[in-house]
Design a protein around this motif. Structure first.
Motif, PDB file in Angstrom:
ATOM      1  N   LYS A  57       0.838  -1.194   0.000  1.00 52.76           N
ATOM      2  CA  LYS A  57       0.000   0.000   0.000  1.00 52.76           C
ATOM      3  C   LYS A  57       0.870   1.240   0.000  1.00 52.76           C
ATOM      4  O   LYS A  57       2.084   1.165   0.203  1.00 52.76           O
ATOM      5  CB  LYS A  57      -0.952   0.001   1.193  1.00 52.76           C
ATOM      6  N   GLY A  58       0.247   2.367  -0.261  1.00 55.01           N
ATOM      7  CA  GLY A  58       0.969   3.632  -0.301  1.00 55.01           C
ATOM      8  C   GLY A  58       1.575   3.887  -1.665  1.00 55.01           C
ATOM      9  O   GLY A  58       1.094   3.420  -2.690  1.00 55.01           O
ATOM     10  N   ASP A  59       2.671   4.655  -1.679  1.00 55.44           N
ATOM     11  CA  ASP A  59       3.378   4.985  -2.918  1.00 55.44           C
ATOM     12  C   ASP A  59       4.314   3.846  -3.300  1.00 55.44           C
ATOM     13  O   ASP A  59       4.937   3.239  -2.428  1.00 55.44           O
ATOM     14  CB  ASP A  59       4.198   6.258  -2.743  1.00 55.44           C
ATOM     15  N   PHE A  60       4.418   3.593  -4.593  1.00 59.51           N
ATOM     16  CA  PHE A  60       5.221   2.471  -5.076  1.00 59.51           C
ATOM     17  C   PHE A  60       5.854   2.831  -6.411  1.00 59.51           C
ATOM     18  O   PHE A  60       5.183   3.341  -7.307  1.00 59.51           O
ATOM     19  CB  PHE A  60       4.334   1.232  -5.225  1.00 59.51           C
ATOM     20  N   ARG A  61       7.158   2.603  -6.531  1.00 61.37           N
ATOM     21  CA  ARG A  61       7.906   2.891  -7.763  1.00 61.37           C
ATOM     22  C   ARG A  61       8.401   1.570  -8.349  1.00 61.37           C
ATOM     23  O   ARG A  61       9.013   0.772  -7.661  1.00 61.37           O
ATOM     24  CB  ARG A  61       9.089   3.802  -7.459  1.00 61.37           C
ATOM     25  N   LEU A  62       8.153   1.378  -9.618  1.00 59.24           N
ATOM     26  CA  LEU A  62       8.580   0.182 -10.334  1.00 59.24           C
ATOM     27  C   LEU A  62       9.523   0.627 -11.441  1.00 59.24           C
ATOM     28  O   LEU A  62       9.117   1.312 -12.378  1.00 59.24           O
ATOM     29  CB  LEU A  62       7.360  -0.533 -10.909  1.00 59.24           C
ATOM     30  N   SER A  63      10.809   0.293 -11.303  1.00 62.29           N
ATOM     31  CA  SER A  63      11.788   0.760 -12.290  1.00 62.29           C
ATOM     32  C   SER A  63      12.502  -0.409 -12.957  1.00 62.29           C
ATOM     33  O   SER A  63      12.517  -1.521 -12.433  1.00 62.29           O
ATOM     34  CB  SER A  63      12.797   1.699 -11.640  1.00 62.29           C
ATOM     35  N   GLY A  64      13.068  -0.120 -14.115  1.00 59.29           N
ATOM     36  CA  GLY A  64      13.734  -1.148 -14.907  1.00 59.29           C
ATOM     37  C   GLY A  64      12.765  -1.892 -15.796  1.00 59.29           C
ATOM     38  O   GLY A  64      13.011  -3.035 -16.188  1.00 59.29           O
TER      39      GLY A  64
END
Length: 108
Positions: A57-64
């Protein structure tokens, strides 16, 4: 990493030297807050580990994301993570190594 089964929060913001998520992160099923999930080159199939992290939950960053193919991305089941308020998706600016230009060698 997989021994931290009761871990609820993992904040890796500012850890710029992390090139990918550690193996076994999908076993942290109690994880509620994960600041980022980083997919390294050749690790695109590890996005599947997100399907087990149902409590995010909350903020989530998905990189690559340039290291991931569509099938593996679908298995992450991001659409079922109702607690995520803000989702940031990042691709590399360098598309020379983009997985869409390569054939998958490892069968992920």
């Amino acid at each position: 990493m997989e021994n931290l089964v009761n871990l609820h929060y993992l904040d890796i913001r500012g850890a710029n030297s992390i090139g990918r998520m550690p193996f076994g992160i999908g076993k942290l099923t109690n994880l509620q807050r994960l600041s980022a999930f980083i997919i390294g080159e050749g690790d695109g199939c590890h996005i599947r580990d997100l399907k087990y992290l149902t409590n995010l939950k909350g903020d989530f960053r998905l990189s690559g994301l340039d290291n991931v193919n569509g099938k593996d991305a679908g298995e992450a089941k991001l659409n079922e993570k109702q607690g995520i308020d803000r989702l940031v998706l990042e691709w590399s600016r360098d598309f020379k190594n983009d997985i869409r230009k390569k054939k998958l060698k490892n069968g992920c």
